[in-house]
Design a protein around this motif. Structure first.
Motif, PDB file in Angstrom:
ATOM      1  N   VAL A 104      -3.387   3.588   1.891  1.00 36.14           N
ATOM      2  CA  VAL A 104      -4.336   4.558   0.743  1.00 36.14           C
ATOM      3  C   VAL A 104      -5.640   3.609   0.390  1.00 36.14           C
ATOM      4  CG1 VAL A 104      -4.252   5.663  -1.165  1.00 36.14           C
ATOM      5  CG2 VAL A 104      -3.184   5.980   0.202  1.00 36.14           C
ATOM      6  N   GLU A 105      -4.559   2.789  -0.757  1.00 33.57           N
ATOM      7  CA  GLU A 105      -5.633   1.456  -1.137  1.00 33.57           C
ATOM      8  C   GLU A 105      -5.461   0.082  -0.655  1.00 33.57           C
ATOM      9  OE1 GLU A 105      -3.235   0.590  -5.083  1.00 33.57           O
ATOM     10  OE2 GLU A 105      -3.829   2.344  -5.411  1.00 33.57           O
ATOM     11  N   GLN A 106      -4.480  -0.541   0.281  1.00 26.06           N
ATOM     12  CA  GLN A 106      -4.230  -1.780   1.493  1.00 26.06           C
ATOM     13  C   GLN A 106      -3.328  -1.658   2.082  1.00 26.06           C
ATOM     14  OE1 GLN A 106      -2.892  -5.114  -0.767  1.00 26.06           O
ATOM     15  NE2 GLN A 106      -2.340  -3.850  -2.402  1.00 26.06           N
ATOM     16  N   ASP A 107      -3.014  -2.229   3.465  1.00 24.78           N
ATOM     17  CA  ASP A 107      -2.599  -1.978   4.616  1.00 24.78           C
ATOM     18  C   ASP A 107      -1.133  -2.915   4.041  1.00 24.78           C
ATOM     19  OD1 ASP A 107      -1.191  -2.198   6.995  1.00 24.78           O
ATOM     20  OD2 ASP A 107      -3.128  -3.368   8.190  1.00 24.78           O
ATOM     21  N   VAL A 108      -0.201  -1.911   3.893  1.00 22.93           N
ATOM     22  CA  VAL A 108       1.421  -2.551   3.935  1.00 22.93           C
ATOM     23  C   VAL A 108       1.971  -2.945   4.980  1.00 22.93           C
ATOM     24  CG1 VAL A 108       3.441  -1.784   3.913  1.00 22.93           C
ATOM     25  CG2 VAL A 108       1.745   0.235   3.233  1.00 22.93           C
ATOM     26  N   ASN A 109       1.194  -3.255   6.436  1.00 22.78           N
ATOM     27  CA  ASN A 109       1.308  -4.215   7.272  1.00 22.78           C
ATOM     28  C   ASN A 109       0.812  -5.669   6.685  1.00 22.78           C
ATOM     29  OD1 ASN A 109       3.341  -5.046   9.192  1.00 22.78           O
ATOM     30  ND2 ASN A 109       2.175  -4.323  10.706  1.00 22.78           N
ATOM     31  N   SER A 119       0.424  -9.196  -4.990  1.00 22.34           N
ATOM     32  CA  SER A 119      -0.536  -7.808  -5.094  1.00 22.34           C
ATOM     33  C   SER A 119       0.052  -6.653  -6.000  1.00 22.34           C
ATOM     34  CB  SER A 119      -0.299  -7.459  -3.756  1.00 22.34           C
ATOM     35  OG  SER A 119      -1.625  -6.549  -3.619  1.00 22.34           O
ATOM     36  N   SER A 120      -0.868  -5.620  -5.966  1.00 29.44           N
ATOM     37  CA  SER A 120       0.281  -4.406  -7.182  1.00 29.44           C
ATOM     38  C   SER A 120      -0.735  -3.117  -6.855  1.00 29.44           C
ATOM     39  CB  SER A 120      -1.127  -4.684  -7.859  1.00 29.44           C
ATOM     40  OG  SER A 120      -2.472  -4.964  -7.874  1.00 29.44           O
ATOM     41  N   GLY A 121      -0.340  -2.166  -7.236  1.00 22.93           N
ATOM     42  CA  GLY A 121      -0.174  -0.621  -6.620  1.00 22.93           C
ATOM     43  C   GLY A 121       0.136  -0.632  -5.869  1.00 22.93           C
ATOM     44  N   PHE A 122       0.926   0.713  -5.696  1.00 22.40           N
ATOM     45  CA  PHE A 122       1.621   1.324  -4.576  1.00 22.40           C
ATOM     46  C   PHE A 122       2.495   1.097  -3.224  1.00 22.40           C
ATOM     47  CE2 PHE A 122      -0.913   4.694  -3.530  1.00 22.40           C
ATOM     48  CZ  PHE A 122      -0.557   4.818  -2.106  1.00 22.40           C
TER      49      PHE A 122
END
Ligand SMILES: O=C(O)CCC(=O)N[C@@H](CCC(=O)O)C(=O)O
Ligand code: ZN
Length: 336
Positions: A104-109, A119-122
């Motif tokens: 969604v906002e950035q690559d979890v991996n 970092s921040s965000g869910f």
């Protein structure tokens, strides 16, 4: 089937189950831990000492692995598959799964091994939660620890199914685990040679598991995975789960291609340009002297390695991240 066996449905609906713990007819305990996270525990007398972490949906649009875990969980919940291993099922990025997107906002991996802290965000919060869930699952002493993080790739591949094996200073890659992967249908393994920020690298490095990212084919939407053949992997996973795996001596490395990383191509700026056709397949060979990429400050990526191939080329990644991996053939010499 028990409600907790429908972890995928619950996750896609964003619902919390009313009952957090359920027992199957065989006395297998299923415990919902958090969104997309379910622990399966065999009765003590049947437990064979293996802790198995199976994750998928770290990228929300990679649905074949998600469907595979869903089938395994259904089989367990119905009593058709009787686990002897303790298992943690994880769906990595539920919000991206609901949207059918890689992230969604950035690559979890790209947020493991501490990266989520800066970092921040869910997705950063989710990476932190996934680390906590994995750490708690793998906290029991004297048990074997195995993690398969299942993915599909953005593009087609000359080698359809392959694994990436993380690296840790002083730790040797295991021949036995490679043979197990071969038996599970993997055609190649990329032996990493430096630390990384992906999920499997975290469980390998910090939690002492044997850990792998498995690439199973090309990413497609739910219900459209007929082209992704996970039969051999599914059979092997069932054997690992119910303890019916053939003895290790029967496995061999025959036919398994090994590669190591020559260089990671990092995108440093918006001026980054990758000189590859948009439809190039993973494992495509690149000739010595080929100008692969250019970036700011006259940075040029020219192929110097004989037998070099490219995997995961992606010029759209955020600045500072990997835009491809240059790999070269490797031997089994350094395996333990
Ligand atoms: O197709 C692509 O470009 C990426 C497919 C994918 O998601 N691969 C994983 C590999 C993780 C690893 O390096 O072990 C990823 O990029 O996160
Ligand atoms: Zn992926």
């Amino acid at each position: 089937m028990l409600a907790l066996g429908k972890l995928l449905e619950l996750t896609l609906a964003g619902r919390e189950p009313a009952e957090k713990t359920q027992l199957t007819v065989d006395g297998v305990r299923m415990r919902w831990l958090s969104e997309g996270a379910l622990e399966v525990r065999p009765p003590e007398a049947r437990d064979n000492g293996l802790d198995l972490l199976l994750s998928a949906g770290i990228h929300g649009n990679e649905t074949a692995p998600i469907e595979l875990l869903d089938r395994l969980l259904h089989d367990i919940a119905r009593g058709d598959l009787k686990p002897r291993a303790r298992i943690l099922f994880l769906f990595g990025n539920p919000e991206a799964m609901r949207r059918g997107e890689r992230f969604v906002e950035q690559d979890v991996n790209r947020l493991f091994n501490g990266r989520h802290e800066s970092s921040s965000g869910f997705e950063a919060l989710r990476a932190c939660e996934l680390e906590r869930l994995a750490a708690s699952f793998f906290s029991q002493p004297d048990r074997q620890r195995l993690h398969y993080d299942l993915h599909t790739a953005i593009r087609g591949s000359k080698i359809e199914q392959f694994a990436l094996y993380p690296w840790k200073d002083g730790r040797q890659h295991s021949r036995r685990e490679l043979a197990r992967l071969r038996a599970a249908g993997m055609e190649a393994v990329l032996l990493q040679n430096k630390p990384s920020i992906v999920f499997s690298a975290y469980t390998y490095d910090q939690l002492g598991a044997e850990s792998f990212t498995l690439e199973l084919g090309k990413a497609r939407p739910f219900g459209q995975n007929q082209g992704v053949n996970v039969e051999r992997l599914e059979t092997r996973l069932k054997q690992i789960i119910d303890g019916s795996e053939p003895p290790a001596e029967q496995d061999s490395l025959d036919g398994l291609q090994l590669f190591s990383v020559a260089r990671e191509v990092i995108k440093h700026s918006d001026s980054f340009h990758l000189h590859l056709p948009a439809d190039i397949e993973n494992f495509s060979e690149l000739e010595v002297g080929y100008l692969l990429a250019e970036d700011i400050a006259q940075t040029r990526w020219v192929i110097e390695e004989t037998g070099a191939r490219i995997i995961f080329p992606n010029p759209k990644v955020k600045n500072g991240l990997r835009a491809g991996i240059l790999i070269v053939p490797a031997t089994a010499d350094g395996l333990a």
